[in-house]
Design an enzyme around this catalytic site. Structure first.
Site, mmCIF file in Angstrom:
data_model
loop_
_atom_site.group_PDB
_atom_site.id
_atom_site.type_symbol
_atom_site.label_atom_id
_atom_site.label_comp_id
_atom_site.label_asym_id
_atom_site.label_seq_id
_atom_site.Cartn_x
_atom_site.Cartn_y
_atom_site.Cartn_z
ATOM 1 N N ARG A 17 -14.983 -13.070 -11.831
ATOM 2 C CA ARG A 17 -14.883 -13.643 -10.478
ATOM 3 C C ARG A 17 -13.901 -12.909 -9.568
ATOM 4 O O ARG A 17 -13.834 -13.164 -8.373
ATOM 5 C CB ARG A 17 -14.511 -15.124 -10.573
ATOM 6 C CG ARG A 17 -15.718 -15.996 -10.879
ATOM 7 C CD ARG A 17 -15.316 -17.442 -11.032
ATOM 8 N NE ARG A 17 -14.672 -17.706 -12.313
ATOM 9 C CZ ARG A 17 -13.948 -18.795 -12.565
ATOM 10 N NH1 ARG A 17 -13.754 -19.695 -11.637
ATOM 11 N NH2 ARG A 17 -13.399 -18.960 -13.763
ATOM 12 N N LYS A 24 -8.808 -8.028 -15.149
ATOM 13 C CA LYS A 24 -8.061 -9.083 -14.466
ATOM 14 C C LYS A 24 -6.551 -9.000 -14.678
ATOM 15 O O LYS A 24 -5.782 -9.162 -13.727
ATOM 16 C CB LYS A 24 -8.579 -10.452 -14.913
ATOM 17 C CG LYS A 24 -7.826 -11.599 -14.278
ATOM 18 C CD LYS A 24 -8.574 -12.904 -14.311
ATOM 19 C CE LYS A 24 -8.611 -13.520 -15.675
ATOM 20 N NZ LYS A 24 -9.226 -14.862 -15.626
ATOM 21 N N TYR A 102 -0.998 -16.378 -22.072
ATOM 22 C CA TYR A 102 -2.221 -15.810 -21.488
ATOM 23 C C TYR A 102 -1.874 -14.727 -20.479
ATOM 24 O O TYR A 102 -0.946 -14.898 -19.680
ATOM 25 C CB TYR A 102 -3.028 -16.923 -20.803
ATOM 26 C CG TYR A 102 -3.391 -18.008 -21.793
ATOM 27 C CD1 TYR A 102 -4.584 -17.946 -22.503
ATOM 28 C CD2 TYR A 102 -2.494 -19.035 -22.076
ATOM 29 C CE1 TYR A 102 -4.889 -18.914 -23.457
ATOM 30 C CE2 TYR A 102 -2.790 -20.000 -23.035
ATOM 31 C CZ TYR A 102 -3.991 -19.935 -23.721
ATOM 32 O OH TYR A 102 -4.271 -20.867 -24.671
ATOM 33 N N ASN A 168 -4.157 -29.955 -20.674
ATOM 34 C CA ASN A 168 -3.619 -28.938 -21.576
ATOM 35 C C ASN A 168 -3.412 -27.649 -20.797
ATOM 36 O O ASN A 168 -4.326 -27.137 -20.169
ATOM 37 C CB ASN A 168 -4.647 -28.711 -22.696
ATOM 38 C CG ASN A 168 -4.286 -27.534 -23.586
ATOM 39 O OD1 ASN A 168 -3.102 -27.247 -23.766
ATOM 40 N ND2 ASN A 168 -5.294 -26.875 -24.137
ATOM 41 N N ARG A 332 13.879 8.245 3.524
ATOM 42 C CA ARG A 332 12.985 8.605 2.420
ATOM 43 C C ARG A 332 13.784 8.894 1.149
ATOM 44 O O ARG A 332 15.020 8.883 1.170
ATOM 45 C CB ARG A 332 12.128 9.783 2.856
ATOM 46 C CG ARG A 332 11.144 9.385 3.976
ATOM 47 C CD ARG A 332 10.401 10.585 4.504
ATOM 48 N NE ARG A 332 9.862 11.393 3.416
ATOM 49 C CZ ARG A 332 9.555 12.686 3.531
ATOM 50 N NH1 ARG A 332 9.755 13.316 4.671
ATOM 51 N NH2 ARG A 332 9.066 13.339 2.499
ATOM 52 N N LYS A 350 15.439 12.697 4.624
ATOM 53 C CA LYS A 350 14.918 12.862 3.262
ATOM 54 C C LYS A 350 15.877 13.731 2.460
ATOM 55 O O LYS A 350 16.344 14.755 2.968
ATOM 56 C CB LYS A 350 13.538 13.533 3.317
ATOM 57 C CG LYS A 350 12.863 13.637 1.977
ATOM 58 C CD LYS A 350 12.090 14.941 1.789
ATOM 59 C CE LYS A 350 13.003 16.105 1.501
ATOM 60 N NZ LYS A 350 12.307 17.351 1.154
ATOM 61 N N TYR A 365 14.747 14.885 12.515
ATOM 62 C CA TYR A 365 14.338 14.996 11.121
ATOM 63 C C TYR A 365 15.419 15.736 10.359
ATOM 64 O O TYR A 365 15.790 16.858 10.735
ATOM 65 C CB TYR A 365 12.998 15.743 10.975
ATOM 66 C CG TYR A 365 12.704 16.030 9.523
ATOM 67 C CD1 TYR A 365 12.563 14.970 8.619
ATOM 68 C CD2 TYR A 365 12.642 17.324 9.036
ATOM 69 C CE1 TYR A 365 12.354 15.210 7.271
ATOM 70 C CE2 TYR A 365 12.423 17.571 7.682
ATOM 71 C CZ TYR A 365 12.291 16.508 6.803
ATOM 72 O OH TYR A 365 12.099 16.749 5.472
ATOM 73 N N ALA A 422 22.741 23.180 23.011
ATOM 74 C CA ALA A 422 21.456 22.467 23.095
ATOM 75 C C ALA A 422 20.292 23.446 23.113
ATOM 76 O O ALA A 422 20.389 24.536 23.680
ATOM 77 C CB ALA A 422 21.427 21.601 24.344
ATOM 78 N N ARG A 439 19.170 30.728 22.473
ATOM 79 C CA ARG A 439 18.068 30.306 23.332
ATOM 80 C C ARG A 439 17.938 31.300 24.486
ATOM 81 O O ARG A 439 18.871 32.072 24.760
ATOM 82 C CB ARG A 439 18.320 28.905 23.895
ATOM 83 C CG ARG A 439 19.517 28.848 24.812
ATOM 84 C CD ARG A 439 19.854 27.441 25.293
ATOM 85 N NE ARG A 439 20.988 27.489 26.191
ATOM 86 C CZ ARG A 439 21.980 26.608 26.194
ATOM 87 N NH1 ARG A 439 21.979 25.604 25.333
ATOM 88 N NH2 ARG A 439 22.966 26.723 27.039
HETATM 89 C C1 UD1 Z 1 -8.453 -23.297 -22.073
HETATM 90 C C2 UD1 Z 1 -8.242 -24.473 -22.979
HETATM 91 C C3 UD1 Z 1 -8.110 -25.735 -22.136
HETATM 92 C C4 UD1 Z 1 -6.977 -25.580 -21.139
HETATM 93 C C5 UD1 Z 1 -7.203 -24.327 -20.298
HETATM 94 C C6 UD1 Z 1 -6.025 -24.068 -19.422
HETATM 95 C C7 UD1 Z 1 -9.442 -23.929 -25.019
HETATM 96 C C8 UD1 Z 1 -10.658 -24.171 -25.810
HETATM 97 N N1 UD1 Z 1 -9.335 -24.599 -23.871
HETATM 98 O O1 UD1 Z 1 -9.688 -23.487 -21.454
HETATM 99 O O2 UD1 Z 1 -7.850 -26.840 -22.955
HETATM 100 O O3 UD1 Z 1 -6.902 -26.701 -20.311
HETATM 101 O O4 UD1 Z 1 -7.382 -23.179 -21.154
HETATM 102 O O5 UD1 Z 1 -6.335 -23.015 -18.540
HETATM 103 O O6 UD1 Z 1 -8.575 -23.197 -25.444
HETATM 104 N N2 UD1 Z 1 -9.658 -15.602 -23.881
HETATM 105 C C9 UD1 Z 1 -9.727 -14.537 -24.730
HETATM 106 N N3 UD1 Z 1 -10.743 -14.459 -25.618
HETATM 107 C C10 UD1 Z 1 -11.703 -15.409 -25.704
HETATM 108 C C11 UD1 Z 1 -11.628 -16.512 -24.829
HETATM 109 C C12 UD1 Z 1 -10.586 -16.583 -23.935
HETATM 110 O O7 UD1 Z 1 -8.881 -13.633 -24.680
HETATM 111 O O8 UD1 Z 1 -12.588 -15.268 -26.527
HETATM 112 C C13 UD1 Z 1 -8.561 -15.681 -22.913
HETATM 113 C C14 UD1 Z 1 -9.099 -15.574 -21.487
HETATM 114 O O9 UD1 Z 1 -9.009 -14.222 -21.051
HETATM 115 C C15 UD1 Z 1 -8.171 -16.454 -20.712
HETATM 116 C C16 UD1 Z 1 -7.675 -17.482 -21.719
HETATM 117 O O10 UD1 Z 1 -7.978 -16.952 -22.995
HETATM 118 O O11 UD1 Z 1 -7.029 -15.742 -20.289
HETATM 119 C C17 UD1 Z 1 -8.290 -18.853 -21.526
HETATM 120 O O12 UD1 Z 1 -9.677 -18.744 -21.736
HETATM 121 P P1 UD1 Z 1 -10.711 -19.644 -20.982
HETATM 122 O O13 UD1 Z 1 -12.034 -19.381 -21.523
HETATM 123 O O14 UD1 Z 1 -10.521 -19.498 -19.525
HETATM 124 O O15 UD1 Z 1 -10.261 -21.101 -21.441
HETATM 125 P P2 UD1 Z 1 -10.525 -22.398 -20.641
HETATM 126 O O16 UD1 Z 1 -11.937 -22.741 -20.738
HETATM 127 O O17 UD1 Z 1 -9.951 -22.278 -19.290
#
Ligand code: UD1
Ligand code: CA
Length: 455
Positions: A17, A24, A102, A168, A332, A350, A365, A422, A439
């Site tokens: 996205r 990302k 994350y 969570n 600079r 600079k 300069y 000058a 000059r």
């Molecule tokens: C997850 C939690 C959810 C929580 C939310 C918070 C789980 C099952 N759910 O959901 O409870 O509220 O985060 O944002 O854990 N990623 C990997 N490999 C994978 C899957 C994910 O590296 O196979 C990484 C993604 O890049 C991302 C993070 O883990 O940074 C979270 O993954 P995502 O799939 O977005 O989890 P959520 O569905 O948001």
């Protein structure tokens, strides 16, 4: 004995996205990649080992994070958060604790993570928060005693579970022994056919473990980035926090919403920052420093009692005390101004040292120059430091007076107390105390008749 602390950072997501060619976790917040925010936090926590689970564009991510000491684990297919942590097990010690973080949740603070670690008394603690709109997130289920029993994902949640507002964050501190025990037993029998990391909560509860939940100090600490809107919104949260931290240290901002801080800023007392100032990299501001509107200051050190007038740009500059600069000055890399210097409008400097009390007030300069103290560098005077192939040095002694519109063709030395007339083009060294004029002489033709138009 101190238990070892590891971090496992999930960073395998593609970030579709974002609509970007860049993975990302390399998108930037305050000029720094999202992942680097998390890694810097890990560094300030002194963690023993940081494992990064990567997927898309691994080489690009590794290269961008080359400055960090990391253990990289590839997750070839994104089968869920539980699967991601499972692939990290091969690198995870069997003892100690792990923080699970994350790459796209950049602003969790070291303070909050320290509390999370302390909260892990029985094997597992987690960051949760009660929010107004929990849609899309995992919900925290608790029993009658208030103890956590499970996490249910949005897509698996019943009507009643969807009404729960405690969510969570996905950030946990778990004993490594438990991760080794539970992760191989995860199943993907759920609405998304994913291996949910959240299922370890049920497993821990079945083992009689009481899971502690704590809240972050700020909601933005647990906010993730999935699109450009969320990235921009987190940027604003971060900026507000950075500005607040500086206000607490005594900085006055004309408008806290119209300033951006993209790096580390240290400040003395009574610093004033006007609107639309951008501070980047490592910036150190002394006491009684005023930065007027529109200035961009990067990797620079500014002494006490310095006044920077509007629209100046500094990059790797060093500015002494009691100095006035601008408006519209450009310092600079390796521009060094000693104390009490005056740099005026449309002056570019600079790789030059400007001695104490010297003035370069208009349209100049100065490059590759050593300028002594109390030198007056006239309006429009410049150093001609480049011959098209090489750069050459200009050295000017103390007390010299460089007249208006002088061209100093480097390499050239101007002695102390020398005076340059000058408009001179100076190609040869000038002795101490001498006057040099280079000059064309002025000629005068009396009663000159201007041409007239042919009929
Ligand atoms: C997850 C939690 C959810 C929580 C939310 C918070 C789980 C099952 N759910 O959901 O409870 O509220 O985060 O944002 O854990 N990623 C990997 N490999 C994978 C899957 C994910 O590296 O196979 C990484 C993604 O890049 C991302 C993070 O883990 O940074 C979270 O993954 P995502 O799939 O977005 O989890 P959520 O569905 O948001
Ligand atoms: Ca998510």
């Amino acid at each position: 004995m101190t238990t070892t602390l590891n971090t496992i950072i999930l960073a395998a997501g593609k970030g579709t996205r974002m609509q970007s060619a860049k993975p990302k976790v390399l998108q930037t917040l305050a000029d720094k990649p999202l992942l680097a925010h998390v890694l810097d936090t890990c560094q300030s926590l002194n963690v023993d080992k940081t494992i990064v689970v990567y997927g898309f564009c691994g080489d690009q991510v590794k290269q961008a994070m080359a400055a960090y000491e990391l253990t990289w684990v590839e997750q070839k297919e994104q089968l869920g958060t539980g699967h991601a942590v499972k692939v990290a097990l091969s690198e995870l010690p069997t003892e100690g604790k792990s923080l699970i973080l994350y790459g796209d949740v950049p602003l969790v603070s070291d303070k909050t993570l320290m509390r999370l670690k302390e909260a892990n008394a029985q094997g597992m603690s987690m960051l949760t928060l009660t929010v107004d709109n929990p849609f899309g997130l995992g919900r925290i289920k608790r029993d009658d005693n208030g103890n956590i029993t499970a996490i249910v994902e949005q897509k698996d949640a019943s009507q009643a579970e969807q009404a729960i507002c405690e969510i969570n964050s996905g950030i946990y501190c778990v004993d490594n022994a438990l991760l080794h025990k539970y992760l191989p037993n995860l199943s993907n029998d759920n609405a998304q056919k994913e291996y949910y990391l959240t299922d370890i909560v049920k497993m821990a509860v079945a083992d009689g473990i009481v899971i502690t939940a704590i809240e972050p100090d700020y909601e933005f600490e647990i906010e993730g980035v999935n699109n450009r809107q969320q990235l921009a919104s987190l940027e604003r949260s971060l900026q507000a926090k950075l500005v607040e931290d500086l206000q607490v240290q005594g900085v006055q901002f004309a408008d806290p919403n119209r300033v951006d801080i993209r790096g580390e800023v240290t400040v003395g007392q009574d610093v004033f920052i006007d609107i639309n100032v951008v501070l980047k990299g490592w910036v150190s501001l002394g006491s009684n420093v005023t930065i007027e509107a529109g200035c961009i200051i990067k990797d620079s050190t500014i002494g006490d009692n310095v006044h920077v007038k509007p629209y100046c740009v500094f990059d790797e500059a060093q500015v002494g005390h009691e100095t006035t600069i601008g408006p519209f000055a450009h310092l600079r890399p390796k521009a060094v101004l000693a104390n009490n210097t005056r740099i005026g409008n449309f002056v570019e400097i600079k790789k030059s040292h400007i001695g104490e009390g010297s003035k370069i007030n208009h349209l100049s300069y100065v490059g590759d120059a050593q300028i002594g103290s109390d030198v007056n560098f006239g309006a429009g005077a410049i150093t001609c430091n480049y011959d098209g192939i090489n750069k050459h040095a200009t050295v000017i002694g103390d007390n010299a007076f460089i007249g208006t519109n002088v061209s100093l063709v480097a390499p050239v030395n101007i002695g102390h107390t020398a005076t340059i007339g000058a408009g001179s083009v100076i190609t040869k060294d000038v002795e101490d105390k001498a006057l040099a004029i280079g000059r064309g002489r002025q000629v005068q033709k009396d009663n000159y008749q201007r041409p007239v138009k042919n009929k």
